[in-house]
Design an enzyme around this catalytic site. Sequence first.
Site, PDB file in Angstrom:
ATOM      1  N   ASP A 159       0.839  -1.207   0.000  1.00  0.00           N
ATOM      2  CA  ASP A 159       0.000   0.000   0.000  1.00  0.00           C
ATOM      3  C   ASP A 159       0.873   1.256   0.000  1.00  0.00           C
ATOM      4  OD1 ASP A 159      -2.483  -1.588   0.375  1.00  0.00           O
ATOM      5  OD2 ASP A 159      -1.520  -2.082   2.275  1.00  0.00           O
ATOM      6  N   HIS A 187      -4.801  -3.460   6.513  1.00  0.00           N
ATOM      7  CA  HIS A 187      -4.620  -3.690   5.075  1.00  0.00           C
ATOM      8  C   HIS A 187      -5.980  -4.062   4.504  1.00  0.00           C
ATOM      9  CE1 HIS A 187      -3.271  -4.985   1.186  1.00  0.00           C
ATOM     10  NE2 HIS A 187      -3.813  -6.168   1.393  1.00  0.00           N
TER      11      HIS A 187
HETATM   12  P1  NAX Z   1      -2.642 -18.049  -4.515  1.00  0.00           P
HETATM   13  O1  NAX Z   1      -3.997 -18.612  -4.302  1.00  0.00           O
HETATM   14  O2  NAX Z   1      -2.065 -17.973  -5.879  1.00  0.00           O
HETATM   15  O3  NAX Z   1      -1.603 -18.865  -3.629  1.00  0.00           O
HETATM   16  C1  NAX Z   1      -1.841 -19.178  -2.300  1.00  0.00           C
HETATM   17  C2  NAX Z   1      -1.171 -20.508  -2.034  1.00  0.00           C
HETATM   18  O4  NAX Z   1      -1.291 -20.797  -0.650  1.00  0.00           O
HETATM   19  C3  NAX Z   1      -1.812 -21.673  -2.792  1.00  0.00           C
HETATM   20  O5  NAX Z   1      -0.816 -22.353  -3.535  1.00  0.00           O
HETATM   21  C4  NAX Z   1      -2.371 -22.553  -1.661  1.00  0.00           C
HETATM   22  O6  NAX Z   1      -2.269 -23.935  -1.951  1.00  0.00           O
HETATM   23  C5  NAX Z   1      -1.473 -22.161  -0.516  1.00  0.00           C
HETATM   24  N1  NAX Z   1      -2.036 -22.455   0.814  1.00  0.00           N
HETATM   25  C6  NAX Z   1      -3.315 -22.368   1.210  1.00  0.00           C
HETATM   26  N2  NAX Z   1      -3.429 -22.763   2.490  1.00  0.00           N
HETATM   27  C7  NAX Z   1      -2.204 -23.088   2.908  1.00  0.00           C
HETATM   28  C8  NAX Z   1      -1.674 -23.580   4.119  1.00  0.00           C
HETATM   29  N3  NAX Z   1      -2.473 -23.828   5.168  1.00  0.00           N
HETATM   30  N4  NAX Z   1      -0.362 -23.824   4.199  1.00  0.00           N
HETATM   31  C9  NAX Z   1       0.446 -23.605   3.132  1.00  0.00           C
HETATM   32  N5  NAX Z   1       0.008 -23.160   1.954  1.00  0.00           N
HETATM   33  C10 NAX Z   1      -1.293 -22.887   1.840  1.00  0.00           C
HETATM   34  O7  NAX Z   1      -2.660 -16.618  -3.802  1.00  0.00           O
HETATM   35  P2  NAX Z   1      -1.626 -15.413  -3.971  1.00  0.00           P
HETATM   36  O8  NAX Z   1      -2.053 -14.552  -5.082  1.00  0.00           O
HETATM   37  O9  NAX Z   1      -0.252 -15.935  -3.940  1.00  0.00           O
HETATM   38  O10 NAX Z   1      -1.943 -14.593  -2.625  1.00  0.00           O
HETATM   39  C11 NAX Z   1      -1.649 -15.118  -1.354  1.00  0.00           C
HETATM   40  C12 NAX Z   1      -2.277 -14.272  -0.268  1.00  0.00           C
HETATM   41  O11 NAX Z   1      -1.754 -12.940  -0.289  1.00  0.00           O
HETATM   42  C13 NAX Z   1      -3.782 -14.111  -0.386  1.00  0.00           C
HETATM   43  O12 NAX Z   1      -4.352 -14.298   0.902  1.00  0.00           O
HETATM   44  C14 NAX Z   1      -3.955 -12.675  -0.815  1.00  0.00           C
HETATM   45  O13 NAX Z   1      -5.195 -12.147  -0.418  1.00  0.00           O
HETATM   46  C15 NAX Z   1      -2.813 -12.028  -0.100  1.00  0.00           C
HETATM   47  N6  NAX Z   1      -2.383 -10.710  -0.568  1.00  0.00           N
HETATM   48  C16 NAX Z   1      -1.983  -9.814   0.354  1.00  0.00           C
HETATM   49  C17 NAX Z   1      -1.506  -8.564   0.021  1.00  0.00           C
HETATM   50  C18 NAX Z   1      -1.038  -7.598   1.064  1.00  0.00           C
HETATM   51  O14 NAX Z   1      -0.685  -6.463   0.691  1.00  0.00           O
HETATM   52  N7  NAX Z   1      -1.000  -7.913   2.363  1.00  0.00           N
HETATM   53  C19 NAX Z   1      -1.477  -8.127  -1.398  1.00  0.00           C
HETATM   54  C20 NAX Z   1      -1.494  -9.259  -2.362  1.00  0.00           C
HETATM   55  C21 NAX Z   1      -2.372 -10.404  -1.996  1.00  0.00           C
HETATM   56  O15 NAX Z   1      -3.691 -10.109  -2.379  1.00  0.00           O
END
Ligand code: NAX
Length: 328
Positions: A159, A187
């Site tokens: 952000d 966030h």
């Molecule tokens: P993806 O869905 O591409 O990847 C997430 C991965 O996490 C998947 O491969 C899934 O299998 C894995 N996963 C789920 N549960 C798990 C667990 N218990 N242990 C280990 N792995 C697990 O998501 P992606 O685009 O990479 O985003 C990841 C996270 O970042 C999301 O929650 C998203 O909302 C968050 N974000 C946060 C941001 C921030 O500024 N704080 C910005 C970007 C993003 O939106």
Amino acid sequence: PASPVRVAVTGAAGQIGYSLLFRIASGQLLGPDQPVILQLLEVTPALGALRGVVMELEDCAFPLLAGVTTSDDANVAFGDAEIALLVGARPRSKGMERKDLLEANGAIFTVQGKALSDNAAAGIRVLVVGNPANTNALIAQQSAPNIPAERFTAMTRLDQNRAKAQVAGKVGVPVTEVRDLAIWGNHSATQYPDLFHATVGGRPAMDVIGDRTWMEKEFIPTVQQRGAAIIEARGASSAASAASAAIDHVHDWVLGTGDGGWVSMAVPSDGSYGVPEGLISSFPVTCAGGQWSIVQGLEIDEFSRGRIDASAAELGEERAAVRELGLI
Ligand code: NAX
């Protein structure tokens, strides 16, 4: 050479992971002289895809990459880790209520907090990226009795970086001219990007911009809604920019902010600026010696007061909800 630092990454086969791992392995997280071992955690069904990512990491022949492990067991993945990047989370699916989202993530972050507490190195530092990041960080922190509370942080650096880019674009200067631009609060869409303390080329940002309406009506909503705008344009959520911000966050925490000015991190509140103690809320911070500290003594006018209070109130509601669910 220095001995390798173990860096654990969850959600390693996901979108953000696909950008993040290569930047860590290339030395951008901890510097060009620090070897790293990547310890990657995924859910069992994603281990196959993760194997492909590991093959690509091998194929980069990164000089600083001293090893890669993969696991679907947090106790294994967090073993002796000094840095943990908690990226994997349960996304909100259609029609999901906030309570369901918090509950689904609670199941992940209670387990991971305990696994960190039981297995990580004494110096462990945790950045939570997976949303709802602030409250997921709170849940992990509360599940980790052996880890000092201040080692749990959540990411608002994306952000901040977005906000800096908006200001630089508006006034036509390089981003390096924009300093001390803080994000306050959660966030989420209630976050408050604060231009009143920022500077552009050493002058107060609001004087240089000279357009309060832009600040209120364009700048703030653009920063708050940037994630949605990326999804709209790209058909997928921000990934490379999120990975980049995660690198910035940990890099500055570990190696210090030096004379680079403030950065934004969501950290456990000590009550500063009226943000209730214990909430993991974004503040302007500086870092030195591996420790963050909240920038003190800033004057908060009525406009900022209202924005900071609103975002803190949202965090308070999230905390109350996870308490009610027995997650903390
Ligand atoms: P993806 O869905 O591409 O990847 C997430 C991965 O996490 C998947 O491969 C899934 O299998 C894995 N996963 C789920 N549960 C798990 C667990 N218990 N242990 C280990 N792995 C697990 O998501 P992606 O685009 O990479 O985003 C990841 C996270 O970042 C999301 O929650 C998203 O909302 C968050 N974000 C946060 C941001 C921030 O500024 N704080 C910005 C970007 C993003 O939106």
